[in-house]
Design a protein around this motif. Structure first.
Motif, PDB file in Angstrom:
ATOM      1  N   HIS A   1    -101.070  28.985 -26.935  1.00 30.39           N
ATOM      2  CA  HIS A   1    -101.856  29.956 -26.177  1.00 30.39           C
ATOM      3  C   HIS A   1    -101.182  31.303 -25.954  1.00 30.39           C
ATOM      4  CE1 HIS A   1     -99.019  28.365 -23.312  1.00 30.39           C
ATOM      5  NE2 HIS A   1     -99.593  27.174 -23.369  1.00 30.39           N
ATOM      6  N   LYS A   2     -99.914  31.450 -26.450  1.00 31.30           N
ATOM      7  CA  LYS A   2     -99.147  32.692 -26.272  1.00 31.30           C
ATOM      8  C   LYS A   2     -98.868  32.986 -24.794  1.00 31.30           C
ATOM      9  CE  LYS A   2    -100.320  36.125 -29.066  1.00 31.30           C
ATOM     10  NZ  LYS A   2    -101.145  37.094 -29.817  1.00 31.30           N
ATOM     11  N   ASN A   3     -98.986  31.980 -23.973  1.00 31.76           N
ATOM     12  CA  ASN A   3     -98.783  32.112 -22.518  1.00 31.76           C
ATOM     13  C   ASN A   3     -99.811  33.027 -21.850  1.00 31.76           C
ATOM     14  OD1 ASN A   3     -96.808  30.259 -21.996  1.00 31.76           O
ATOM     15  ND2 ASN A   3     -95.102  31.691 -22.133  1.00 31.76           N
ATOM     16  N   TYR A   4    -100.986  33.122 -22.426  1.00 35.35           N
ATOM     17  CA  TYR A   4    -102.092  33.833 -21.787  1.00 35.35           C
ATOM     18  C   TYR A   4    -102.931  32.827 -21.009  1.00 35.35           C
ATOM     19  CZ  TYR A   4    -101.018  37.462 -25.315  1.00 35.35           C
ATOM     20  OH  TYR A   4    -100.403  38.390 -26.103  1.00 35.35           O
ATOM     21  N   THR A   5    -103.581  33.307 -19.958  1.00 37.22           N
ATOM     22  CA  THR A   5    -104.396  32.443 -19.094  1.00 37.22           C
ATOM     23  C   THR A   5    -105.700  33.133 -18.734  1.00 37.22           C
ATOM     24  OG1 THR A   5    -102.297  31.817 -18.068  1.00 37.22           O
ATOM     25  CG2 THR A   5    -104.274  30.910 -17.090  1.00 37.22           C
ATOM     26  N   GLY A   6    -106.731  32.352 -18.433  1.00 37.86           N
ATOM     27  CA  GLY A   6    -108.030  32.910 -18.055  1.00 37.86           C
ATOM     28  C   GLY A   6    -108.099  33.431 -16.637  1.00 37.86           C
ATOM     29  N   CYS A   7    -106.968  33.385 -15.917  1.00 42.30           N
ATOM     30  CA  CYS A   7    -106.860  33.997 -14.589  1.00 42.30           C
ATOM     31  C   CYS A   7    -105.482  34.629 -14.473  1.00 42.30           C
ATOM     32  CB  CYS A   7    -107.092  32.985 -13.471  1.00 42.30           C
ATOM     33  SG  CYS A   7    -105.809  31.707 -13.342  1.00 42.30           S
ATOM     34  N   SER A   8    -105.296  35.446 -13.457  1.00 39.82           N
ATOM     35  CA  SER A   8    -103.988  36.058 -13.234  1.00 39.82           C
ATOM     36  C   SER A   8    -103.759  36.210 -11.740  1.00 39.82           C
ATOM     37  CB  SER A   8    -103.916  37.436 -13.905  1.00 39.82           C
ATOM     38  OG  SER A   8    -102.631  38.010 -13.760  1.00 39.82           O
ATOM     39  N   TRP A   9    -102.500  36.033 -11.326  1.00 39.71           N
ATOM     40  CA  TRP A   9    -102.132  36.175  -9.923  1.00 39.71           C
ATOM     41  C   TRP A   9    -101.281  37.425  -9.772  1.00 39.71           C
ATOM     42  CZ3 TRP A   9    -100.404  30.364  -9.458  1.00 39.71           C
ATOM     43  CH2 TRP A   9    -101.535  29.547  -9.585  1.00 39.71           C
ATOM     44  N   ILE A  10    -101.674  38.283  -8.840  1.00 39.06           N
ATOM     45  CA  ILE A  10    -101.097  39.614  -8.699  1.00 39.06           C
ATOM     46  C   ILE A  10    -100.307  39.731  -7.397  1.00 39.06           C
ATOM     47  CG2 ILE A  10    -101.601  42.082  -8.529  1.00 39.06           C
ATOM     48  CD1 ILE A  10    -102.302  40.861 -11.249  1.00 39.06           C
ATOM     49  N   TRP A  11     -99.055  40.156  -7.505  1.00 40.10           N
ATOM     50  CA  TRP A  11     -98.243  40.499  -6.350  1.00 40.10           C
ATOM     51  C   TRP A  11     -98.121  42.023  -6.284  1.00 40.10           C
ATOM     52  CZ3 TRP A  11     -97.885  36.004  -8.850  1.00 40.10           C
ATOM     53  CH2 TRP A  11     -97.693  34.835  -8.098  1.00 40.10           C
ATOM     54  N   LEU A  12     -98.375  42.581  -5.121  1.00 39.72           N
ATOM     55  CA  LEU A  12     -98.377  44.028  -4.942  1.00 39.72           C
ATOM     56  C   LEU A  12     -97.028  44.522  -4.438  1.00 39.72           C
ATOM     57  CD1 LEU A  12    -101.797  44.225  -3.079  1.00 39.72           C
ATOM     58  CD2 LEU A  12    -101.401  44.764  -5.502  1.00 39.72           C
ATOM     59  N   LYS A  13     -96.671  45.740  -4.810  1.00 39.94           N
ATOM     60  CA  LYS A  13     -95.468  46.365  -4.257  1.00 39.94           C
ATOM     61  C   LYS A  13     -95.701  46.849  -2.840  1.00 39.94           C
ATOM     62  CE  LYS A  13     -92.825  47.794  -8.279  1.00 39.94           C
ATOM     63  NZ  LYS A  13     -92.067  48.906  -8.911  1.00 39.94           N
ATOM     64  N   ASP A  14     -96.944  47.279  -2.580  1.00 42.59           N
ATOM     65  CA  ASP A  14     -97.285  47.834  -1.274  1.00 42.59           C
ATOM     66  C   ASP A  14     -98.643  47.278  -0.858  1.00 42.59           C
ATOM     67  OD1 ASP A  14     -98.181  49.435   0.887  1.00 42.59           O
ATOM     68  OD2 ASP A  14     -97.016  51.150   0.179  1.00 42.59           O
ATOM     69  N   PRO A  15     -98.777  46.723   0.337  1.00 37.83           N
ATOM     70  CA  PRO A  15    -100.086  46.201   0.768  1.00 37.83           C
ATOM     71  C   PRO A  15    -101.213  47.228   0.672  1.00 37.83           C
ATOM     72  CG  PRO A  15     -98.377  45.530   2.308  1.00 37.83           C
ATOM     73  CD  PRO A  15     -97.732  46.504   1.369  1.00 37.83           C
ATOM     74  N   GLU A  16    -100.877  48.510   0.800  1.00 40.31           N
ATOM     75  CA  GLU A  16    -101.905  49.546   0.719  1.00 40.31           C
ATOM     76  C   GLU A  16    -102.446  49.732  -0.703  1.00 40.31           C
ATOM     77  OE1 GLU A  16    -100.639  53.178   2.494  1.00 40.31           O
ATOM     78  OE2 GLU A  16    -100.331  52.275   4.489  1.00 40.31           O
ATOM     79  N   ASP A  17    -101.789  49.094  -1.671  1.00 37.98           N
ATOM     80  CA  ASP A  17    -102.263  49.180  -3.066  1.00 37.98           C
ATOM     81  C   ASP A  17    -103.413  48.212  -3.341  1.00 37.98           C
ATOM     82  OD1 ASP A  17    -100.302  51.036  -3.590  1.00 37.98           O
ATOM     83  OD2 ASP A  17     -98.907  49.598  -4.489  1.00 37.98           O
ATOM     84  N   LYS A  18    -103.734  47.328  -2.386  1.00 35.01           N
ATOM     85  CA  LYS A  18    -104.673  46.239  -2.671  1.00 35.01           C
ATOM     86  C   LYS A  18    -106.016  46.742  -3.190  1.00 35.01           C
ATOM     87  CE  LYS A  18    -105.015  42.358  -0.315  1.00 35.01           C
ATOM     88  NZ  LYS A  18    -105.330  41.343   0.728  1.00 35.01           N
ATOM     89  N   GLU A  19    -106.662  47.625  -2.464  1.00 33.08           N
ATOM     90  CA  GLU A  19    -108.000  48.062  -2.876  1.00 33.08           C
ATOM     91  C   GLU A  19    -107.971  48.934  -4.132  1.00 33.08           C
ATOM     92  OE1 GLU A  19    -110.646  46.587  -1.844  1.00 33.08           O
ATOM     93  OE2 GLU A  19    -109.284  45.464  -0.540  1.00 33.08           O
ATOM     94  N   PRO A  20    -107.022  49.888  -4.269  1.00 27.49           N
ATOM     95  CA  PRO A  20    -106.948  50.619  -5.534  1.00 27.49           C
ATOM     96  C   PRO A  20    -106.707  49.711  -6.742  1.00 27.49           C
ATOM     97  CG  PRO A  20    -105.709  51.775  -3.845  1.00 27.49           C
ATOM     98  CD  PRO A  20    -106.111  50.465  -3.248  1.00 27.49           C
ATOM     99  N   VAL A  21    -105.809  48.729  -6.602  1.00 24.13           N
ATOM    100  CA  VAL A  21    -105.553  47.796  -7.705  1.00 24.13           C
ATOM    101  C   VAL A  21    -106.795  46.962  -7.996  1.00 24.13           C
ATOM    102  CG1 VAL A  21    -104.280  45.696  -8.338  1.00 24.13           C
ATOM    103  CG2 VAL A  21    -103.056  47.680  -7.420  1.00 24.13           C
ATOM    104  N   ARG A  22    -107.474  46.507  -6.958  1.00 25.38           N
ATOM    105  CA  ARG A  22    -108.699  45.735  -7.150  1.00 25.38           C
ATOM    106  C   ARG A  22    -109.720  46.534  -7.963  1.00 25.38           C
ATOM    107  NH1 ARG A  22    -110.582  41.738  -3.548  1.00 25.38           N
ATOM    108  NH2 ARG A  22    -109.497  42.749  -1.805  1.00 25.38           N
ATOM    109  N   GLU A  23    -109.898  47.793  -7.618  1.00 17.87           N
ATOM    110  CA  GLU A  23    -110.887  48.617  -8.318  1.00 17.87           C
ATOM    111  C   GLU A  23    -110.486  48.873  -9.763  1.00 17.87           C
ATOM    112  OE1 GLU A  23    -113.924  49.394  -7.216  1.00 17.87           O
ATOM    113  OE2 GLU A  23    -113.281  48.060  -5.586  1.00 17.87           O
TER     114      GLU A  23
END
Length: 375
Positions: A257-279
């Motif tokens: 599978h080349k280590n690809y997955t149908g989902c991904s888990w994201i860790w943010l550097k800054d909590p304020e990045d959540k909505e911009p990253v989501r968009e």
């Protein structure tokens, strides 16, 4: 579920989703095990990768309880992903440990060493096709390469050999590889031949061990995929670098599978990045949704401590991982899993005394073993 002294064979049929069952002529499974036993469609556990579901089946518990939440996890202390193949990470007893408490003799047969890394210390016999014992090789021959369909047939031959020659074994857990499902769609001749051979071996088991109960389910299904996003590169190229993006499928068998997955888990550097990253991520082709991790942890009974700040779910065609560029068009015939679209699975219980009312309450693959040692 088992009668006094009854032997049991559990098949953890890696990658054997409903489409493979329905799309293949399997006379033993369909006309004997299903028709004379119990069958239903159930859900896998989240995410649809092997370790979390394999441990769920072997313990009868949810990821939040047993502790294995993927093939890998992100270690915040050192900033690196680490494999979840460590038996010490499992927080509840398996059916193997419960069996040994009852003086049962237990064996695990696995194509890959992952199952024996997780459970090998809790069984009497642990056999992998990667490092088979000499006496078994002398008896049934050398196993095929790990990246083959023939390696699964060797495992079933090994199970038959043990059933015939060591009647003191009470439980055999057979974990096949999903490499053939990665390689072939259900309608392709390679898949048909692979599964029909497995079906014939199950027929041999019913004849050489007519007393044995047979329990079958899978960890995940499989779908054709067409695209992969590297979400770390996507966000970095748009000016908001991530702390980490994990592919929960990540293990050391990357040819599948080349280590690809149908989902991904994201860790943010800054909590304020959540909505911009989501968009940013929601704007990408093939992204079904970007969830808060608490929603996923609550809905799928997994650990919020290990699935990041955001959880990205792809559509049926989309994967996520550490591609060389931010976007990769996948090769024709690339088949994989890990999304919410690979969670519908078969459950088959044959030759047991399980009451129908108990069976009707089983909803997930992890429930296959919860009544195994009922009195």
């Amino acid at each position: 579920m088992l009668s006094k002294g009854q032997r049991c064979v559990i098949g953890m049929l890696d990658g054997f989703g409903i489409s493979y069952l329905e799309g293949t002529d399997l006379p033993v499974i369909k006309n004997q095990l299903i028709k004379k036993g119990l069958f239903k469609k159930v859900s896998g556990c989240y995410p649809s990768v092997t370790n979390v579901n394999n441990v769920g089946i072997a313990t009868g518990s949810w990821p939040v309880d047993h502790g294995i939440i993927a093939n890998s996890y992100f270690n915040r202390k050192n900033g690196n992903p680490e494999y979840m193949n460590d038996k010490n990470l499992i927080k509840v007893d398996s059916v193997f440990i419960e069996g040994k408490k009852r003086n049962k003799k237990v064996a695990i047969l696995s194509s890959k060493k992952k199952s024996t890394e997780l459970f090998g210390d809790s069984v009497d016999i642990a056999i992998t096709a990667e490092n088979p014992p000499k006496d078994l090789v002398e008896a049934i021959g050398e196993p095929a390469h790990i990246y083959s369909s023939e390696v699964n047939d060797w495992l079933w031959q090994a199970a038959i050999y043990l059933l015939k020659n060591d009647k003191s074994i009470d439980l055999i857990y057979v974990h096949i590889t999903d490499y053939p499902m990665h390689r072939w769609a259900p309608e392709e001749i390679g898949s048909q031949l692979h599964l029909q051979k497995m079906d014939a071996r199950l027929g041999e088991i019913t004849k050489c061990a007519p007393d044995a109960a047979i329990l079958l389910t899978a960890d995940h299904s499989m779908n054709k995929k067409t695209r992969c996003w590297n979400l770390a590169k996507v966000c970095e190229n748009r000016g908001i670098p991530l702390l980490f993006a994990l592919s929960p499928e990540r293990d050391y068998y990357i040819k599948h599978h080349k280590n690809y997955t149908g989902c991904s888990w994201i860790w943010l550097k800054d909590p304020e990045d959540k909505e911009p990253v989501r968009e940013i991520i929601k704007s990408l082709d093939g992204v079904d949704e970007v969830y808060d991790s608490k929603y996923i942890a609550d809905k799928y009974k997994t650990s919020i401590n290990h699935i990041g700040d955001l959880v990205v779910e792809g559509d049926k065609d989309t994967m996520f991982g550490e591609a060389d560029e931010e976007y990769e068009t996948l090769d024709d015939g690339y088949r994989a899993h890990g999304s919410l679209h690979e969670m519908e699975l078969p459950m088959i219980i044959y030759n047991t005394n399980l009451e129908i009312d108990k069976f009707n309450k089983l909803t997930h693959n992890k429930d296959l073993t919860i009544h195994l040692w009922d009195k």
